[in-house]
Design an enzyme around this catalytic site. Structure first.
Site, PDB file in Angstrom:
ATOM      1  CG  HIS A   1      -1.701   1.246   1.426  1.00  0.00           C
ATOM      2  ND1 HIS A   1      -2.867   1.490   0.724  1.00  0.00           N
ATOM      3  CD2 HIS A   1      -1.512   2.331   2.230  1.00  0.00           C
ATOM      4  CE1 HIS A   1      -3.366   2.656   1.095  1.00  0.00           C
ATOM      5  NE2 HIS A   1      -2.565   3.186   2.006  1.00  0.00           N
TER       6      HIS A   1
ATOM      7  CE1 TYR B   1      -3.522   5.481  -6.869  1.00  0.00           C
ATOM      8  CE2 TYR B   1      -2.557   3.293  -6.675  1.00  0.00           C
ATOM      9  CZ  TYR B   1      -3.442   4.164  -7.280  1.00  0.00           C
ATOM     10  OH  TYR B   1      -4.237   3.726  -8.303  1.00  0.00           O
TER      11      TYR B   1
ATOM     12  CD  GLU C   1      -5.555  -0.718  -6.949  1.00  0.00           C
ATOM     13  OE1 GLU C   1      -5.253  -0.065  -5.945  1.00  0.00           O
ATOM     14  OE2 GLU C   1      -5.401  -0.309  -8.103  1.00  0.00           O
TER      15      GLU C   1
END
Length: 560
Positions: free
Chosen positions: A46, A90, A173
Protein backbone atom coordinates in the site's frame (compact mmCIF):
# COMPACT_ATOMS: atom_id res chain seq x y z
CA UNK A 1 -6.14 4.67 -13.59
CA UNK A 2 -7.77 6.54 -10.73
CA UNK A 3 -9.08 4.94 -7.55
CA UNK A 4 -12.56 5.84 -8.70
CA UNK A 5 -12.12 4.02 -11.96
CA UNK A 6 -10.61 1.07 -10.13
CA UNK A 7 -13.63 1.07 -7.94
CA UNK A 8 -15.90 0.85 -10.93
CA UNK A 9 -13.87 -1.99 -12.33
CA UNK A 10 -13.93 -3.83 -9.06
CA UNK A 11 -17.67 -3.39 -8.76
CA UNK A 12 -18.26 -5.04 -12.06
CA UNK A 13 -16.11 -7.90 -10.98
CA UNK A 14 -17.84 -8.22 -7.67
CA UNK A 15 -21.21 -8.52 -9.23
CA UNK A 16 -20.04 -11.83 -10.53
CA UNK A 17 -18.81 -12.92 -7.12
CA UNK A 18 -21.87 -12.28 -5.05
CA UNK A 19 -24.30 -14.63 -6.73
CA UNK A 20 -26.21 -16.88 -4.35
CA UNK A 21 -24.91 -20.42 -3.88
CA UNK A 22 -27.72 -21.57 -6.11
CA UNK A 23 -26.85 -19.09 -8.82
CA UNK A 24 -23.25 -19.86 -9.71
CA UNK A 25 -23.93 -19.18 -13.37
CA UNK A 26 -24.41 -15.51 -12.59
CA UNK A 27 -21.34 -15.43 -10.39
CA UNK A 28 -19.27 -16.95 -13.18
CA UNK A 29 -20.10 -13.92 -15.31
CA UNK A 30 -18.42 -11.56 -12.89
CA UNK A 31 -15.94 -13.76 -10.99
CA UNK A 32 -12.78 -15.29 -12.44
CA UNK A 33 -12.46 -18.55 -10.52
CA UNK A 34 -9.13 -19.36 -12.20
CA UNK A 35 -7.55 -16.31 -10.54
CA UNK A 36 -9.36 -16.60 -7.21
CA UNK A 37 -7.63 -18.39 -4.34
CA UNK A 38 -7.37 -18.89 -0.59
CA UNK A 39 -4.05 -18.04 1.06
CA UNK A 40 -2.67 -18.08 4.57
CA UNK A 41 -0.91 -14.89 5.75
CA UNK A 42 -1.89 -13.05 2.56
CA UNK A 43 0.34 -9.98 1.91
CA UNK A 44 0.17 -6.98 -0.43
CA UNK A 45 1.53 -3.41 -0.67
CA UNK A 46 0.00 0.00 0.00
CA UNK A 47 1.28 3.48 -0.90
CA UNK A 48 0.75 6.00 1.89
CA UNK A 49 0.77 9.80 1.74
CA UNK A 50 3.26 12.20 3.38
CA UNK A 51 2.59 12.60 7.07
CA UNK A 52 1.02 9.16 7.49
CA UNK A 53 4.01 6.82 7.25
CA UNK A 54 4.40 6.57 11.02
CA UNK A 55 0.71 6.42 11.91
CA UNK A 56 -0.19 3.70 9.40
CA UNK A 57 2.42 1.41 10.95
CA UNK A 58 0.30 1.47 14.11
CA UNK A 59 -2.60 -0.12 12.26
CA UNK A 60 -5.13 0.43 9.47
CA UNK A 61 -7.98 2.79 10.34
CA UNK A 62 -10.78 4.09 8.14
CA UNK A 63 -10.37 7.85 7.53
CA UNK A 64 -13.13 9.96 9.06
CA UNK A 65 -13.23 12.20 5.97
CA UNK A 66 -12.00 12.39 2.39
CA UNK A 67 -12.67 9.82 -0.34
CA UNK A 68 -11.96 6.85 1.97
CA UNK A 69 -10.23 5.12 -0.91
CA UNK A 70 -12.66 6.01 -3.69
CA UNK A 71 -15.12 8.64 -4.84
CA UNK A 72 -17.73 5.96 -5.51
CA UNK A 73 -19.61 4.74 -2.42
CA UNK A 74 -19.65 1.19 -3.79
CA UNK A 75 -15.86 1.11 -3.93
CA UNK A 76 -14.79 2.83 -0.73
CA UNK A 77 -12.21 0.57 0.85
CA UNK A 78 -8.55 0.04 1.67
CA UNK A 79 -6.57 -0.42 -1.55
CA UNK A 80 -3.39 -2.42 -1.98
CA UNK A 81 -1.52 -4.17 -4.79
CA UNK A 82 0.79 -7.09 -5.41
CA UNK A 83 3.38 -4.70 -6.92
CA UNK A 84 5.27 -2.48 -4.48
CA UNK A 85 6.43 -0.19 -7.29
CA UNK A 86 2.84 0.43 -8.36
CA UNK A 87 1.98 1.14 -4.72
CA UNK A 88 4.65 3.86 -4.62
CA UNK A 89 2.65 5.77 -7.23
CA UNK A 90 0.08 6.59 -4.55
CA UNK A 91 2.59 8.06 -2.08
CA UNK A 92 2.29 11.67 -3.30
CA UNK A 93 -0.26 14.04 -1.80
CA UNK A 94 -2.56 15.06 -4.65
CA UNK A 95 -3.56 18.16 -2.71
CA UNK A 96 0.00 19.45 -2.56
CA UNK A 97 1.99 17.71 -5.31
CA UNK A 98 4.50 20.53 -5.82
CA UNK A 99 5.88 20.19 -2.30
CA UNK A 100 8.31 17.60 -3.65
CA UNK A 101 7.37 15.31 -0.78
CA UNK A 102 6.27 11.68 -0.91
CA UNK A 103 5.16 9.24 1.78
CA UNK A 104 6.18 5.63 1.50
CA UNK A 105 5.20 2.02 0.87
CA UNK A 106 4.10 -0.48 3.50
CA UNK A 107 3.63 -4.23 3.31
CA UNK A 108 0.33 -5.35 4.83
CA UNK A 109 -0.45 -8.93 5.91
CA UNK A 110 -3.63 -10.66 7.09
CA UNK A 111 -3.45 -13.36 9.78
CA UNK A 112 -5.02 -16.74 9.02
CA UNK A 113 -6.82 -17.55 5.78
CA UNK A 114 -7.93 -14.94 3.24
CA UNK A 115 -10.02 -15.54 0.12
CA UNK A 116 -8.99 -13.40 -2.86
CA UNK A 117 -11.96 -13.10 -5.19
CA UNK A 118 -10.92 -12.06 -8.70
CA UNK A 119 -13.42 -9.99 -10.68
CA UNK A 120 -14.09 -9.79 -14.40
CA UNK A 121 -16.36 -6.74 -14.70
CA UNK A 122 -16.37 -3.13 -13.55
CA UNK A 123 -20.00 -2.27 -13.01
CA UNK A 124 -21.10 -2.30 -9.36
CA UNK A 125 -24.78 -2.60 -10.14
CA UNK A 126 -24.16 -5.59 -12.39
CA UNK A 127 -21.94 -7.23 -9.80
CA UNK A 128 -24.50 -6.84 -7.04
CA UNK A 129 -27.29 -8.05 -9.29
CA UNK A 130 -25.42 -11.15 -10.50
CA UNK A 131 -24.27 -12.03 -6.99
CA UNK A 132 -27.68 -11.58 -5.50
CA UNK A 133 -26.63 -8.68 -3.30
CA UNK A 134 -28.63 -5.66 -2.21
CA UNK A 135 -28.74 -3.05 -4.96
CA UNK A 136 -29.09 -0.21 -2.47
CA UNK A 137 -26.21 -1.04 -0.10
CA UNK A 138 -22.58 -0.15 -1.03
CA UNK A 139 -20.77 -3.11 -2.55
CA UNK A 140 -17.66 -3.06 -0.35
CA UNK A 141 -19.75 -2.84 2.83
CA UNK A 142 -21.54 -6.04 1.78
CA UNK A 143 -18.21 -7.74 1.07
CA UNK A 144 -17.38 -7.43 4.76
CA UNK A 145 -20.55 -9.10 6.03
CA UNK A 146 -20.60 -12.59 7.55
CA UNK A 147 -23.13 -13.70 4.95
CA UNK A 148 -20.87 -12.69 2.04
CA UNK A 149 -17.81 -14.32 3.63
CA UNK A 150 -19.76 -17.53 4.31
CA UNK A 151 -20.96 -17.73 0.70
CA UNK A 152 -17.75 -16.78 -1.09
CA UNK A 153 -14.93 -17.22 1.44
CA UNK A 154 -14.37 -20.97 1.06
CA UNK A 155 -13.69 -21.24 4.78
CA UNK A 156 -11.48 -18.15 5.00
CA UNK A 157 -11.88 -15.43 7.63
CA UNK A 158 -12.41 -12.67 5.08
CA UNK A 159 -12.82 -11.91 1.36
CA UNK A 160 -10.65 -9.45 -0.58
CA UNK A 161 -11.61 -8.40 -4.09
CA UNK A 162 -8.99 -8.28 -6.84
CA UNK A 163 -8.84 -6.83 -10.30
CA UNK A 164 -6.03 -6.66 -12.87
CA UNK A 165 -4.80 -3.20 -13.80
CA UNK A 166 -5.43 -4.01 -17.45
CA UNK A 167 -5.87 -6.86 -19.85
CA UNK A 168 -2.54 -8.60 -20.19
CA UNK A 169 -1.09 -6.91 -17.10
CA UNK A 170 0.49 -9.07 -14.41
CA UNK A 171 -0.18 -6.51 -11.68
CA UNK A 172 -3.27 -6.80 -9.50
CA UNK A 173 -5.12 -4.32 -7.28
CA UNK A 174 -6.83 -5.52 -4.10
CA UNK A 175 -9.86 -3.87 -2.48
CA UNK A 176 -10.26 -4.53 1.22
CA UNK A 177 -13.35 -3.86 3.32
CA UNK A 178 -12.41 -1.17 5.85
CA UNK A 179 -13.47 -3.16 8.91
CA UNK A 180 -11.67 -6.28 7.69
CA UNK A 181 -8.54 -4.21 6.96
CA UNK A 182 -8.14 -3.44 10.67
CA UNK A 183 -6.77 -6.99 11.04
CA UNK A 184 -3.81 -6.21 8.76
CA UNK A 185 -0.34 -6.09 10.28
CA UNK A 186 1.81 -3.33 8.78
CA UNK A 187 5.51 -3.42 7.96
CA UNK A 188 7.45 -0.51 6.43
CA UNK A 189 8.84 -1.33 2.98
CA UNK A 190 10.36 2.06 2.07
CA UNK A 191 10.08 5.59 3.46
CA UNK A 192 10.41 8.58 1.12
CA UNK A 193 9.61 11.13 3.85
CA UNK A 194 13.18 11.12 5.11
CA UNK A 195 14.20 12.85 1.86
CA UNK A 196 12.02 15.90 2.58
CA UNK A 197 11.28 17.91 -0.55
CA UNK A 198 13.38 15.37 -2.46
CA UNK A 199 10.94 12.62 -1.54
CA UNK A 200 9.32 12.50 -4.97
CA UNK A 201 12.77 12.28 -6.52
CA UNK A 202 13.41 9.17 -4.42
CA UNK A 203 9.97 7.85 -5.35
CA UNK A 204 10.67 8.23 -9.09
CA UNK A 205 13.96 6.36 -8.70
CA UNK A 206 12.26 3.57 -6.79
CA UNK A 207 9.36 3.21 -9.22
CA UNK A 208 11.49 3.27 -12.34
CA UNK A 209 13.32 0.13 -11.20
CA UNK A 210 10.46 -1.86 -12.69
CA UNK A 211 9.11 0.83 -15.00
CA UNK A 212 6.12 0.81 -12.69
CA UNK A 213 5.98 4.55 -12.52
CA UNK A 214 3.87 4.23 -15.65
CA UNK A 215 0.52 4.20 -13.94
CA UNK A 216 -0.81 3.78 -17.47
CA UNK A 217 -0.53 0.04 -16.78
CA UNK A 218 -3.61 0.42 -14.64
CA UNK A 219 -5.72 1.41 -17.61
CA UNK A 220 -4.34 -0.10 -20.78
CA UNK A 221 -2.83 -3.34 -21.95
CA UNK A 222 0.81 -4.03 -21.24
CA UNK A 223 1.55 -3.71 -24.93
CA UNK A 224 1.08 0.04 -24.49
CA UNK A 225 3.32 0.47 -21.48
CA UNK A 226 5.53 3.54 -21.14
CA UNK A 227 8.44 1.66 -22.66
CA UNK A 228 6.66 1.19 -25.96
CA UNK A 229 5.09 4.61 -26.47
CA UNK A 230 6.39 6.36 -29.59
CA UNK A 231 7.43 9.74 -28.19
CA UNK A 232 8.37 11.12 -31.60
CA UNK A 233 4.80 10.51 -32.75
CA UNK A 234 3.43 11.97 -29.53
CA UNK A 235 5.61 15.07 -29.96
CA UNK A 236 4.30 15.64 -33.49
CA UNK A 237 0.71 15.00 -32.45
CA UNK A 238 1.00 17.34 -29.50
CA UNK A 239 2.42 20.24 -31.49
CA UNK A 240 -0.20 19.79 -34.20
CA UNK A 241 -2.91 19.90 -31.57
CA UNK A 242 -1.45 23.04 -29.99
CA UNK A 243 -1.52 24.84 -33.34
CA UNK A 244 -5.08 23.73 -33.96
CA UNK A 245 -6.18 24.78 -30.47
CA UNK A 246 -4.50 28.19 -30.71
CA UNK A 247 -6.30 29.05 -33.94
CA UNK A 248 -9.71 27.77 -32.85
CA UNK A 249 -12.19 30.67 -32.66
CA UNK A 250 -13.56 30.24 -29.11
CA UNK A 251 -10.11 29.40 -27.71
CA UNK A 252 -8.51 32.31 -29.55
CA UNK A 253 -11.15 34.65 -28.12
CA UNK A 254 -10.57 33.30 -24.63
CA UNK A 255 -6.81 33.81 -25.00
CA UNK A 256 -7.44 37.43 -25.97
CA UNK A 257 -9.30 37.89 -22.69
CA UNK A 258 -6.22 36.94 -20.68
CA UNK A 259 -5.10 39.67 -18.22
CA UNK A 260 -1.65 39.17 -19.80
CA UNK A 261 0.02 40.66 -16.75
CA UNK A 262 0.79 39.66 -13.21
CA UNK A 263 -2.43 39.13 -11.27
CA UNK A 264 -3.45 37.46 -8.03
CA UNK A 265 -3.45 33.67 -7.87
CA UNK A 266 -7.21 33.73 -7.48
CA UNK A 267 -7.73 35.69 -10.70
CA UNK A 268 -5.16 33.58 -12.55
CA UNK A 269 -6.92 30.36 -11.53
CA UNK A 270 -10.34 31.76 -12.43
CA UNK A 271 -9.18 32.67 -15.93
CA UNK A 272 -7.38 29.35 -16.44
CA UNK A 273 -10.41 27.37 -15.31
CA UNK A 274 -12.51 29.18 -17.92
CA UNK A 275 -9.79 28.54 -20.51
CA UNK A 276 -9.83 24.84 -19.60
CA UNK A 277 -13.60 24.62 -20.07
CA UNK A 278 -13.41 26.35 -23.45
CA UNK A 279 -10.51 24.21 -24.69
CA UNK A 280 -12.21 20.92 -23.83
CA UNK A 281 -14.92 21.65 -26.39
CA UNK A 282 -12.37 21.39 -29.20
CA UNK A 283 -12.56 18.08 -31.15
CA UNK A 284 -8.81 17.60 -30.71
CA UNK A 285 -9.41 17.03 -26.97
CA UNK A 286 -12.43 14.74 -27.23
CA UNK A 287 -10.72 11.74 -25.58
CA UNK A 288 -9.45 13.88 -22.72
CA UNK A 289 -12.89 15.41 -22.23
CA UNK A 290 -14.35 11.92 -21.77
CA UNK A 291 -11.79 11.11 -19.08
CA UNK A 292 -12.36 14.48 -17.42
CA UNK A 293 -16.05 13.75 -17.17
CA UNK A 294 -15.49 10.50 -15.27
CA UNK A 295 -12.63 11.49 -12.97
CA UNK A 296 -12.92 14.49 -10.59
CA UNK A 297 -9.13 14.88 -10.42
CA UNK A 298 -9.22 16.16 -14.01
CA UNK A 299 -11.58 19.02 -13.14
CA UNK A 300 -10.81 22.49 -14.43
CA UNK A 301 -10.10 23.88 -10.96
CA UNK A 302 -7.37 21.29 -10.44
CA UNK A 303 -5.88 21.97 -13.86
CA UNK A 304 -5.85 25.70 -13.11
CA UNK A 305 -4.18 25.30 -9.72
CA UNK A 306 -1.62 22.95 -11.23
CA UNK A 307 -0.79 25.33 -14.10
CA UNK A 308 -0.30 28.28 -11.74
CA UNK A 309 2.00 26.24 -9.49
CA UNK A 310 4.10 25.03 -12.40
CA UNK A 311 4.33 28.55 -13.84
CA UNK A 312 5.47 29.92 -10.49
CA UNK A 313 8.22 27.33 -10.21
CA UNK A 314 9.38 27.83 -13.79
CA UNK A 315 9.47 31.61 -13.28
CA UNK A 316 11.37 31.36 -10.00
CA UNK A 317 15.03 32.36 -10.20
CA UNK A 318 15.85 30.20 -7.19
CA UNK A 319 14.16 26.98 -8.35
CA UNK A 320 16.69 24.33 -9.29
CA UNK A 321 16.20 21.77 -12.02
CA UNK A 322 14.89 19.15 -9.61
CA UNK A 323 12.16 21.46 -8.34
CA UNK A 324 11.16 22.23 -11.92
CA UNK A 325 11.10 18.53 -12.69
CA UNK A 326 8.95 17.90 -9.63
CA UNK A 327 6.55 20.58 -10.80
CA UNK A 328 6.36 19.15 -14.28
CA UNK A 329 5.70 15.64 -13.03
CA UNK A 330 3.34 16.52 -10.22
CA UNK A 331 0.47 14.10 -9.84
CA UNK A 332 -2.30 16.36 -11.06
CA UNK A 333 -4.19 16.67 -14.33
CA UNK A 334 -2.10 16.54 -17.46
CA UNK A 335 1.16 15.36 -15.94
CA UNK A 336 1.53 12.63 -13.37
CA UNK A 337 4.11 10.47 -11.72
CA UNK A 338 6.32 9.59 -14.65
CA UNK A 339 3.38 8.37 -16.74
CA UNK A 340 0.46 9.79 -14.80
CA UNK A 341 -0.53 11.91 -17.79
CA UNK A 342 -2.37 8.85 -19.06
CA UNK A 343 -3.95 8.10 -15.71
CA UNK A 344 -7.59 7.28 -16.29
CA UNK A 345 -7.23 6.46 -19.98
CA UNK A 346 -9.88 3.79 -20.29
CA UNK A 347 -10.30 3.80 -24.04
CA UNK A 348 -7.14 1.84 -24.86
CA UNK A 349 -5.95 4.85 -26.88
CA UNK A 350 -3.12 5.83 -24.60
CA UNK A 351 -1.01 7.60 -27.20
CA UNK A 352 -3.89 9.93 -28.07
CA UNK A 353 -4.72 10.59 -24.40
CA UNK A 354 -1.08 11.42 -23.68
CA UNK A 355 -0.83 13.79 -26.65
CA UNK A 356 -4.08 15.56 -25.75
CA UNK A 357 -3.08 15.83 -22.11
CA UNK A 358 0.34 17.31 -22.84
CA UNK A 359 -1.16 19.72 -25.40
CA UNK A 360 -3.72 21.12 -22.96
CA UNK A 361 -1.25 21.18 -20.07
CA UNK A 362 1.36 22.98 -22.16
CA UNK A 363 -1.10 25.62 -23.33
CA UNK A 364 -2.36 26.22 -19.81
CA UNK A 365 1.16 26.57 -18.41
CA UNK A 366 2.03 28.97 -21.25
CA UNK A 367 -1.09 30.98 -20.39
CA UNK A 368 -0.21 30.94 -16.69
CA UNK A 369 3.38 32.16 -16.93
CA UNK A 370 2.54 35.80 -17.83
CA UNK A 371 -0.09 35.83 -15.09
CA UNK A 372 2.45 35.08 -12.36
CA UNK A 373 5.69 36.28 -13.94
CA UNK A 374 7.16 37.54 -17.19
CA UNK A 375 5.31 37.96 -20.47
CA UNK A 376 6.25 35.18 -22.89
CA UNK A 377 5.35 34.05 -26.36
CA UNK A 378 2.56 31.53 -25.83
CA UNK A 379 3.60 29.25 -28.68
CA UNK A 380 7.26 29.22 -27.65
CA UNK A 381 6.44 28.54 -24.00
CA UNK A 382 4.04 25.73 -24.88
CA UNK A 383 6.49 24.03 -27.25
CA UNK A 384 9.31 24.40 -24.74
CA UNK A 385 7.18 22.70 -22.10
CA UNK A 386 6.32 19.88 -24.51
CA UNK A 387 10.01 19.27 -25.20
CA UNK A 388 10.86 19.33 -21.49
CA UNK A 389 8.22 16.76 -20.62
CA UNK A 390 8.95 14.41 -23.49
CA UNK A 391 12.70 14.63 -22.93
CA UNK A 392 12.26 13.77 -19.27
CA UNK A 393 10.14 10.72 -20.02
CA UNK A 394 12.65 9.57 -22.62
CA UNK A 395 15.55 9.93 -20.23
CA UNK A 396 13.77 7.84 -17.61
CA UNK A 397 12.55 5.11 -19.91
CA UNK A 398 14.49 5.02 -23.18
CA UNK A 399 17.49 3.38 -21.57
CA UNK A 400 15.38 0.22 -21.43
CA UNK A 401 14.81 0.35 -25.19
CA UNK A 402 18.15 1.45 -26.62
CA UNK A 403 20.69 -1.17 -27.73
CA UNK A 404 23.28 -1.89 -25.09
CA UNK A 405 26.48 0.16 -25.27
CA UNK A 406 29.47 -1.82 -24.10
CA UNK A 407 32.78 0.05 -24.54
CA UNK A 408 34.87 -2.93 -23.47
CA UNK A 409 36.80 -2.09 -20.31
CA UNK A 410 40.41 -3.17 -19.87
CA UNK A 411 40.42 -3.29 -16.07
CA UNK A 412 38.80 -5.68 -13.63
CA UNK A 413 35.34 -4.46 -12.53
CA UNK A 414 34.71 -3.78 -8.85
CA UNK A 415 31.53 -5.57 -7.66
CA UNK A 416 29.59 -4.21 -4.68
CA UNK A 417 25.93 -4.00 -3.62
CA UNK A 418 24.80 -5.34 -6.99
CA UNK A 419 26.79 -2.80 -9.02
CA UNK A 420 29.83 -3.32 -11.23
CA UNK A 421 32.16 -0.36 -11.88
CA UNK A 422 35.51 -0.12 -13.60
CA UNK A 423 37.81 2.33 -15.32
CA UNK A 424 37.22 2.15 -19.04
CA UNK A 425 40.96 1.91 -19.72
CA UNK A 426 44.10 1.90 -17.59
CA UNK A 427 44.86 5.42 -18.81
CA UNK A 428 41.52 6.62 -17.43
CA UNK A 429 42.72 5.66 -13.94
CA UNK A 430 45.68 8.05 -14.12
CA UNK A 431 45.49 11.77 -13.32
CA UNK A 432 48.52 13.46 -14.85
CA UNK A 433 49.81 16.76 -13.49
CA UNK A 434 52.56 19.20 -14.31
CA UNK A 435 50.68 20.96 -17.13
CA UNK A 436 47.75 23.30 -17.67
CA UNK A 437 44.65 22.11 -19.44
CA UNK A 438 41.92 19.48 -19.45
CA UNK A 439 41.77 15.74 -18.92
CA UNK A 440 38.89 13.30 -19.25
CA UNK A 441 38.39 10.01 -17.43
CA UNK A 442 35.74 7.40 -18.27
CA UNK A 443 34.13 4.97 -15.84
CA UNK A 444 31.85 2.12 -16.87
CA UNK A 445 28.90 1.38 -14.56
CA UNK A 446 26.35 -1.41 -14.72
CA UNK A 447 24.34 -3.62 -12.39
CA UNK A 448 24.45 -7.37 -12.13
CA UNK A 449 20.70 -7.98 -12.30
CA UNK A 450 17.92 -5.65 -11.12
CA UNK A 451 18.05 -2.09 -12.52
CA UNK A 452 19.67 0.17 -9.91
CA UNK A 453 19.89 3.98 -9.70
CA UNK A 454 23.00 6.15 -10.01
CA UNK A 455 22.67 8.96 -7.46
CA UNK A 456 25.87 10.79 -8.34
CA UNK A 457 29.65 10.86 -8.02
CA UNK A 458 32.05 12.31 -5.43
CA UNK A 459 35.17 13.87 -6.96
CA UNK A 460 38.30 14.94 -5.05
CA UNK A 461 39.56 18.42 -5.98
CA UNK A 462 42.33 20.87 -5.15
CA UNK A 463 40.97 24.41 -5.63
CA UNK A 464 43.07 26.24 -8.18
CA UNK A 465 45.07 23.15 -9.09
CA UNK A 466 42.60 20.39 -9.88
CA UNK A 467 39.02 21.50 -10.45
CA UNK A 468 36.01 19.74 -11.97
CA UNK A 469 35.00 21.01 -15.40
CA UNK A 470 31.27 21.08 -14.68
CA UNK A 471 30.19 21.73 -18.26
CA UNK A 472 31.98 18.67 -19.61
CA UNK A 473 31.29 16.17 -16.84
CA UNK A 474 28.33 13.99 -17.85
CA UNK A 475 26.94 10.47 -17.85
CA UNK A 476 25.81 8.49 -20.91
CA UNK A 477 23.19 5.75 -20.68
CA UNK A 478 23.41 3.36 -23.63
CA UNK A 479 24.93 6.23 -25.59
CA UNK A 480 22.41 8.90 -24.49
CA UNK A 481 24.20 11.86 -22.87
CA UNK A 482 22.76 13.28 -19.64
CA UNK A 483 24.21 16.44 -18.12
CA UNK A 484 25.15 16.64 -14.46
CA UNK A 485 24.75 19.35 -11.83
CA UNK A 486 27.96 19.78 -9.82
CA UNK A 487 28.56 21.69 -6.60
CA UNK A 488 31.30 21.84 -4.00
CA UNK A 489 30.18 20.15 -0.78
CA UNK A 490 33.49 20.71 0.95
CA UNK A 491 36.64 22.59 0.14
CA UNK A 492 38.18 19.58 -1.54
CA UNK A 493 35.18 17.50 -2.68
CA UNK A 494 32.72 18.14 -5.51
CA UNK A 495 29.45 16.23 -5.84
CA UNK A 496 27.88 15.77 -9.30
CA UNK A 497 24.39 14.32 -9.78
CA UNK A 498 22.58 13.51 -13.05
CA UNK A 499 20.00 16.14 -14.02
CA UNK A 500 17.61 13.30 -14.87
CA UNK A 501 17.16 9.85 -13.28
CA UNK A 502 19.72 7.22 -14.35
CA UNK A 503 19.42 3.45 -13.95
CA UNK A 504 21.71 0.61 -14.95
CA UNK A 505 21.21 -3.15 -15.19
CA UNK A 506 19.66 -5.80 -17.44
CA UNK A 507 21.64 -4.76 -20.51
CA UNK A 508 21.62 -1.05 -19.65
CA UNK A 509 25.10 0.42 -19.14
CA UNK A 510 26.27 3.88 -18.14
CA UNK A 511 29.52 5.61 -18.99
CA UNK A 512 30.53 8.33 -16.53
CA UNK A 513 32.82 10.96 -18.06
CA UNK A 514 34.69 13.00 -15.46
CA UNK A 515 36.44 16.14 -16.73
CA UNK A 516 39.15 17.88 -14.71
CA UNK A 517 40.70 21.30 -15.34
CA UNK A 518 44.17 22.38 -14.24
CA UNK A 519 44.75 26.13 -14.27
CA UNK A 520 48.35 25.70 -13.13
CA UNK A 521 51.23 23.60 -14.43
CA UNK A 522 52.42 23.09 -10.88
CA UNK A 523 52.82 19.44 -9.98
CA UNK A 524 50.36 17.83 -7.59
CA UNK A 525 51.62 15.57 -4.84
CA UNK A 526 49.63 12.69 -3.43
CA UNK A 527 49.47 14.21 0.06
CA UNK A 528 47.74 17.32 -1.32
CA UNK A 529 44.59 15.52 -2.36
CA UNK A 530 41.99 14.46 0.20
CA UNK A 531 41.24 11.11 -1.41
CA UNK A 532 42.85 8.91 -4.01
CA UNK A 533 39.52 7.56 -5.20
CA UNK A 534 36.37 8.59 -7.04
CA UNK A 535 33.15 7.54 -5.31
CA UNK A 536 30.14 6.43 -7.34
CA UNK A 537 26.94 6.64 -5.27
CA UNK A 538 24.08 4.20 -5.78
CA UNK A 539 20.87 3.30 -3.98
CA UNK A 540 20.09 4.21 -0.39
CA UNK A 541 20.49 1.57 2.32
CA UNK A 542 20.51 1.40 6.12
CA UNK A 543 23.73 0.73 8.01
CA UNK A 544 23.69 0.75 11.83
CA UNK A 545 20.26 2.42 11.80
CA UNK A 546 21.59 5.20 9.55
CA UNK A 547 20.53 5.70 5.93
CA UNK A 548 23.47 5.98 3.54
CA UNK A 549 24.01 5.61 -0.18
CA UNK A 550 25.78 2.57 -1.54
CA UNK A 551 29.28 3.75 -2.48
CA UNK A 552 31.73 2.22 -4.93
CA UNK A 553 35.26 3.64 -4.86
CA UNK A 554 37.61 3.51 -7.84
CA UNK A 555 41.22 4.32 -6.99
CA UNK A 556 43.42 6.40 -9.29
CA UNK A 557 47.09 7.30 -9.59
CA UNK A 558 48.64 10.75 -9.78
CA UNK A 559 51.53 10.97 -12.21
CA UNK A 560 53.57 13.80 -13.66
Amino acid sequence: MSRKLFASILIGALLGIGAPPSAHAGADDVVDSSKSFVMENFSSYHGTKPGYVDSIQKGIQKPKSGTQGNYDDDWKGFYSTDNKYDAAGYSVDNENPLSGKAGGVVKVTYPGLTKVLALKVDNAETIKKELGLSLTEPLMEQVGTEEFIKRFGDGASRVVLSLPFAEGSSSVEYINNWEQAKALSVELEINFETRGKRGQDAMYEYMAQACAGNRVRRSVGSSLSCINLDWDVIRDKTKTKIESLKEHGPIKNKMSESPNKTVSEEKAKQYLEEFHQTALEHPELSELKTVTGTNPVFAGANYAAWAVNVAQVIDSETADNLEKTTAALSILPGIGSVMGIADGAVHHNTEEIVAQSIALSSLMVAQAIPLVGELVDIGFAAYNFVESIINLFQVVHNSYNRPAYSPGHKTQPFLHDGYAVSWNTVEDSIIRTGFQGESGHDIKITAENTPLPIAGVLLPTIPGKLDVNKSKTHISVNGRKIRMRCRAIDGDVTFCRPKSPVYVGNGVHANLHVAFHRSSSEKIHSNEISSDSIGVLGYQKTVDHTKVNSKLSLFFEIKS
